[in-house]
Each structure stands twice: as C-alpha cells, then as structure tokens.
Design a protein around this motif. Structure first.
Motif, PDB file in Angstrom:
ATOM      1  N   LYS A 128     -13.839  -3.693  71.568  1.00  0.00           N
ATOM      2  CA  LYS A 128     -14.475  -3.175  70.358  1.00  0.00           C
ATOM      3  C   LYS A 128     -14.158  -4.079  69.159  1.00  0.00           C
ATOM      4  CE  LYS A 128     -14.763   0.872  67.403  1.00  0.00           C
ATOM      5  NZ  LYS A 128     -14.112   2.082  66.956  1.00  0.00           N
ATOM      6  N   LEU A 129     -12.904  -4.515  69.044  1.00  0.00           N
ATOM      7  CA  LEU A 129     -12.530  -5.432  67.958  1.00  0.00           C
ATOM      8  C   LEU A 129     -13.339  -6.726  68.043  1.00  0.00           C
ATOM      9  CD1 LEU A 129      -8.622  -5.193  67.866  1.00  0.00           C
ATOM     10  CD2 LEU A 129     -10.223  -4.281  66.187  1.00  0.00           C
ATOM     11  N   LEU A 130     -13.437  -7.281  69.234  1.00  0.00           N
ATOM     12  CA  LEU A 130     -14.182  -8.530  69.417  1.00  0.00           C
ATOM     13  C   LEU A 130     -15.668  -8.332  69.113  1.00  0.00           C
ATOM     14  CD1 LEU A 130     -12.422  -9.669  72.696  1.00  0.00           C
ATOM     15  CD2 LEU A 130     -12.190 -10.752  70.449  1.00  0.00           C
ATOM     16  N   ASN A 131     -16.222  -7.231  69.573  1.00  0.00           N
ATOM     17  CA  ASN A 131     -17.638  -6.961  69.345  1.00  0.00           C
ATOM     18  C   ASN A 131     -17.944  -6.708  67.874  1.00  0.00           C
ATOM     19  OD1 ASN A 131     -18.266  -7.291  72.056  1.00  0.00           O
ATOM     20  ND2 ASN A 131     -17.930  -5.134  72.520  1.00  0.00           N
ATOM     21  N   GLU A 132     -17.033  -6.041  67.150  1.00  0.00           N
ATOM     22  CA  GLU A 132     -17.244  -5.788  65.719  1.00  0.00           C
ATOM     23  C   GLU A 132     -17.356  -7.087  64.929  1.00  0.00           C
ATOM     24  OE1 GLU A 132     -13.983  -3.266  64.600  1.00  0.00           O
ATOM     25  OE2 GLU A 132     -14.997  -1.463  65.312  1.00  0.00           O
ATOM     26  N   LYS A 133     -16.661  -8.126  65.377  1.00  0.00           N
ATOM     27  CA  LYS A 133     -16.704  -9.430  64.708  1.00  0.00           C
ATOM     28  C   LYS A 133     -17.715 -10.371  65.367  1.00  0.00           C
ATOM     29  CE  LYS A 133     -12.645  -9.278  62.138  1.00  0.00           C
ATOM     30  NZ  LYS A 133     -13.000  -8.827  60.830  1.00  0.00           N
ATOM     31  N   SER A 134     -18.479  -9.857  66.336  1.00  0.00           N
ATOM     32  CA  SER A 134     -19.479 -10.650  67.071  1.00  0.00           C
ATOM     33  C   SER A 134     -18.867 -11.900  67.685  1.00  0.00           C
ATOM     34  CB  SER A 134     -20.654 -11.025  66.151  1.00  0.00           C
ATOM     35  OG  SER A 134     -21.290  -9.868  65.683  1.00  0.00           O
TER      36      SER A 134
ATOM     37  N   ILE B  12      -4.695 -12.692  63.145  1.00  0.00           N
ATOM     38  CA  ILE B  12      -4.862 -12.175  64.507  1.00  0.00           C
ATOM     39  C   ILE B  12      -3.880 -11.040  64.806  1.00  0.00           C
ATOM     40  CG2 ILE B  12      -4.799 -12.766  66.967  1.00  0.00           C
ATOM     41  CD1 ILE B  12      -7.158 -14.040  65.572  1.00  0.00           C
ATOM     42  N   LYS B  13      -2.619 -11.199  64.418  1.00  0.00           N
ATOM     43  CA  LYS B  13      -1.610 -10.180  64.726  1.00  0.00           C
ATOM     44  C   LYS B  13      -1.945  -8.847  64.056  1.00  0.00           C
ATOM     45  CE  LYS B  13       3.372  -9.539  65.206  1.00  0.00           C
ATOM     46  NZ  LYS B  13       3.682  -8.255  64.710  1.00  0.00           N
ATOM     47  N   LEU B  14      -2.253  -8.875  62.753  1.00  0.00           N
ATOM     48  CA  LEU B  14      -2.608  -7.635  62.047  1.00  0.00           C
ATOM     49  C   LEU B  14      -3.866  -7.011  62.634  1.00  0.00           C
ATOM     50  CD1 LEU B  14      -1.913  -8.532  58.312  1.00  0.00           C
ATOM     51  CD2 LEU B  14      -0.655  -6.928  59.758  1.00  0.00           C
ATOM     52  N   TRP B  15      -4.818  -7.841  62.976  1.00  0.00           N
ATOM     53  CA  TRP B  15      -6.077  -7.384  63.547  1.00  0.00           C
ATOM     54  C   TRP B  15      -5.826  -6.674  64.872  1.00  0.00           C
ATOM     55  CZ3 TRP B  15      -9.313 -10.502  67.208  1.00  0.00           C
ATOM     56  CH2 TRP B  15     -10.622 -10.007  67.313  1.00  0.00           C
ATOM     57  N   LEU B  16      -4.999  -7.266  65.749  1.00  0.00           N
ATOM     58  CA  LEU B  16      -4.708  -6.648  67.045  1.00  0.00           C
ATOM     59  C   LEU B  16      -3.841  -5.398  66.909  1.00  0.00           C
ATOM     60  CD1 LEU B  16      -4.095  -9.850  69.202  1.00  0.00           C
ATOM     61  CD2 LEU B  16      -6.026  -8.264  69.362  1.00  0.00           C
TER      62      LEU B  16
END
Length: 104
Positions: A70-76, A4-8
């Motif tokens: 956008k991050l949340l939507n990319e991962k559905s 989660i940290k790297l992703w954010l």
C-alpha cells in the motif's frame, strides 16, 4: 526527500537500516539504500535511489505485505517482490526492490 525509515515506520513494524544488533520479535523490516547523485550546470540536483525492503516473518505474512505494498502503491513506485524461506533461520523473507528519482 523521502525518509525511508520514517515512511516504513507507518506500518507499525520495527524498522532498521541494514540490520538490528539484537533482532526484535518477528515480524520486522530491514531496508537498504544506495544513491547516485548527478545534475547539470555544475550543480547536483538529482538523486537516483535504489532501495530494498526486507520483511521477515514466521509465516507468509499477507497482512504486513499488504501494508508495505500500500505504501509503495500510494507513491506509484514500481517494485519487484520476491519471497524465500530461510531454512537456517526458520523464517520467511519477503523482499521489495525498487528505484526512484528525486529532484532537489
């Protein structure tokens, strides 16, 4: 397994789990995570993760909200979004709460 940290951090905002000891200048992100692990045949192989992302900003920050969404939507990932003014801190908090399951 999603870090989660790297992703954010791909948003280019400062990110910390739980809290900053010395908060950086606004805007920044705090996230919290909980997990429940289970499986079958005497083996743990499923993680059910609950995550809360908090964006702190001086004003309603549509640009950074869009980056997170956008991050949340990319991962559905389905999410619940809320925003509130924190009067004692004189800033906005926008929260994203979601749950997802990972198999390992």
């Amino acid at each position: 397994m999603l870090d989660i940290k790297l992703w954010l951090e791909t948003t280019s905002l400062k990110v910390s789990e739980e809290r900053f000891l010395k908060p950086p200048p606004l805007p920044y992100i705090i996230f919290m995570e909980g997990a429940s692990v289970s499986g079958a045949d005497d083996k743990n192989c499923i993680t059910d993760r609950d995550v809360s992302i908090e964006l702190y900003s001086l004003k309603v920050d549509h640009a950074n909200e869009t980056l997170i969404e956008k991050l949340l939507n990319e991962k559905s990932i389905k999410y619940k979004k809320d925003r509130m003014w924190i009067d004692s801190e004189m800033m906005f908090e926008t929260t994203y709460d979601f749950n997802f399951v990972e198999k390992f």
